[in-house]
Design an enzyme around this catalytic site. Structure first.
Site, PDB file in Angstrom:
ATOM      1  N   GLU A 183      34.645  35.888  -1.636  1.00 45.43           N
ATOM      2  CA  GLU A 183      34.142  34.507  -1.787  1.00 45.43           C
ATOM      3  C   GLU A 183      32.673  34.508  -2.181  1.00 45.43           C
ATOM      4  O   GLU A 183      32.205  33.629  -2.902  1.00 45.43           O
ATOM      5  CB  GLU A 183      34.343  33.720  -0.480  1.00 45.43           C
ATOM      6  CG  GLU A 183      34.164  32.214  -0.629  1.00 45.43           C
ATOM      7  CD  GLU A 183      32.726  31.763  -0.794  1.00 45.43           C
ATOM      8  OE1 GLU A 183      32.479  30.822  -1.558  1.00 45.43           O
ATOM      9  OE2 GLU A 183      31.825  32.356  -0.169  1.00 45.43           O
ATOM     10  N   ASP A 190      35.202  38.030   3.335  1.00 46.94           N
ATOM     11  CA  ASP A 190      34.106  38.960   3.044  1.00 46.94           C
ATOM     12  C   ASP A 190      32.805  38.653   3.785  1.00 46.94           C
ATOM     13  O   ASP A 190      32.566  37.550   4.245  1.00 46.94           O
ATOM     14  CB  ASP A 190      33.839  39.019   1.527  1.00 46.94           C
ATOM     15  CG  ASP A 190      33.615  37.645   0.906  1.00 46.94           C
ATOM     16  OD1 ASP A 190      34.156  36.652   1.421  1.00 46.94           O
ATOM     17  OD2 ASP A 190      32.872  37.563  -0.089  1.00 46.94           O
TER      18      ASP A 190
HETATM   19 ZN   LIG Z   1      28.391  32.227   2.059  1.00 46.51          ZN
HETATM   20 ZN   LIG Z   2      31.045  30.974   3.266  1.00 46.40          ZN
END
Ligand SMILES: [Zn+2]
Ligand SMILES: [Zn+2]
Length: 401
Positions: free
Chosen positions: A138, A80
């Protein structure tokens, strides 16, 4: 063996760098990694890797079975991007307004794809199975993307024994890699405080309860948690980043909202923080005639590197970059990392890949989450070699065990 890994990495380098630029150009926010996940699945399938998509949102899991039976080791990357406007000025900069790969996850995804391409040509040397885990979200602290993937079986069938992950690291120069045994990244929690007082005219403070005065006392007292309740040999941070209150210069404010972050590296210290903070903020607010509500959102846990896997990693690094280019990380970083969820399930090891171009001083290298962040492309092949070598070395070490 190292020669073979190096030449196969070289063979796939151009494609890997191309993939990285392509992903960089079309970044996707946490939980929206549809195109990136589709690209990942396509590349894996082209290399004869079994693919499972839609694992915990847009998560992708690939399985590569070696020609010899053996245990399963996993390699993980995140996919991401961040909600920010890119300012790198690159010809292949983000084409999407307000979305940018400013944490290097484009590089992580491309490197893991590169590693799987290399490994797919080394099936005969694989003493077991290599699973690749491409995770979404994440950056979506506190939920993250790893927990949903774990829940939907990313570490099962075949069962993963150990997992390796990597992050481009701008303070380290290209050509170096670092890690440590034990905590590598801290826990990252969020704190919301609402101080309640009672409004009154500024000329008549005796008729009100000043939420701003209470907030001022709270701000100072919160700092005593780290200095008085946490061991000097442990580490923690309580930082208040925003404070909002009051509407007019001559009116006593009835409410102040503070937001902050709490970082710890010791799981027990993390447990202790909400209780200490609540006791202080409530005690002060009530003592001054007001009150304070606290919302404490637990984020990612500390990322703990397994000591045995750390040995494996250091032995790999010795072969890949040589002793003098290994960075023995002394202190963990207090930034949260979703890979920590994997480290709670099975032995895990996270590495930092140096990506500061040679000649660029540390102070001039834009950090992670900066809209000018640009990892050195030259570092990426080393990342691929390291990932491949970690998987092979782990499986080799388990032979006959
Ligand atoms: Zn990051
Ligand atoms: Zn990262």
């Amino acid at each position: 063996m190292n020669e073979k890994i190096r030449s196969l990495t070289k063979k796939h380098e151009e494609k890997m760098l191309g993939l990285r630029r392509r992903i960089h150009k079309l970044p996707e926010l946490s939980g929206e990694e549809r195109e990136t996940a589709a690209l990942v699945a396509t590349v894996l399938e082209e290399h004869g890797i079994e693919v499972r998509t839609g694992v915990g949102g847009y998560g992708v899991v690939g399985v590569l079975r070696g020609s010899v039976e053996g245990p399963c080791v996993a390699l993980r990357a995140d996919m991401d991007a961040l909600p920010m406007e890119e300012k790198t000025g690159l010809p292949w900069a983000s084409e999407l307004k307000g979305v940018m790969h400013a944490c290097g996850h484009d590089a992580h995804t491309a490197m893991l794809l590169g590693a799987m391409c290399v490994l797919s040509e080394m099936k005969s040397e694989l003493a077991g199975t290599v699973k690749c885990i491409f995770q979404p979200a994440e950056e979506a602290n506190p939920v993250g993307g790893a927990p949903a993937m774990i829940q939907q079986g990313a570490l099962k069938t075949p069962d993963v024994e150990a997992i390796f992950g990597m992050h481009v690291w701008p303070s380290l120069v290209t050509g170096t890699l670092g890690t440590r045994s034990g905590a590598l990244m801290g826990a990252s929690d969020r704190l919301f405080l609402t101080v309640r007082g009672k409004g009154a005219h500024g000329s008549e403070p005796e008729n009100g309860v000043d939420a701003i005065s209470i907030a001022a006392q709270i701000l100072t007292a919160l700092q005593t948690i780290v200095s008085r309740n946490v061991s000097p040999l442990d580490a923690a941070v309580v930082s208040i980043g925003t404070i909002k209150g009051g509407n007019r210069y001559n009116v006593i404010a009835d409410e102040v909202v503070l937001e902050g972050t709490v970082r710890t590296i010791n799981p027990e210290t993390q447990e202790k923080m909400p209780g200490r903070i609540e006791a202080i903020v409530r005690g002060i607010a009530r003592g001054m005639g007001g009150d304070c509500d606290m919302e404490y959102v637990k984020g990612y846990p500390p990322l703990m590197n397994d000591p045995e896997l750390a040995k494996t990693a250091f032995s790999v690094l010795k072969k890949v970059v040589g002793e003098e280019k290994i960075v023995h990380v002394e202190k963990p970083a207090l930034g949260g990392e979703d890979f920590a969820f994997f480290s709670r399930e099975i032995p895990a090891l996270f590495l930092w890949l140096g990506c500061r171009p040679e000649g660029v001083p540390k102070e001039e290298m834009p950090p992670l989450h900066n809209n000018r962040f640009l990892p050195d492309e030259k570092a990426l092949s080393l990342g691929v070699e390291t990932l491949v070598s970690c998987a092979l070395e782990y499986l080799e070490g388990r032979k006959g065990a």
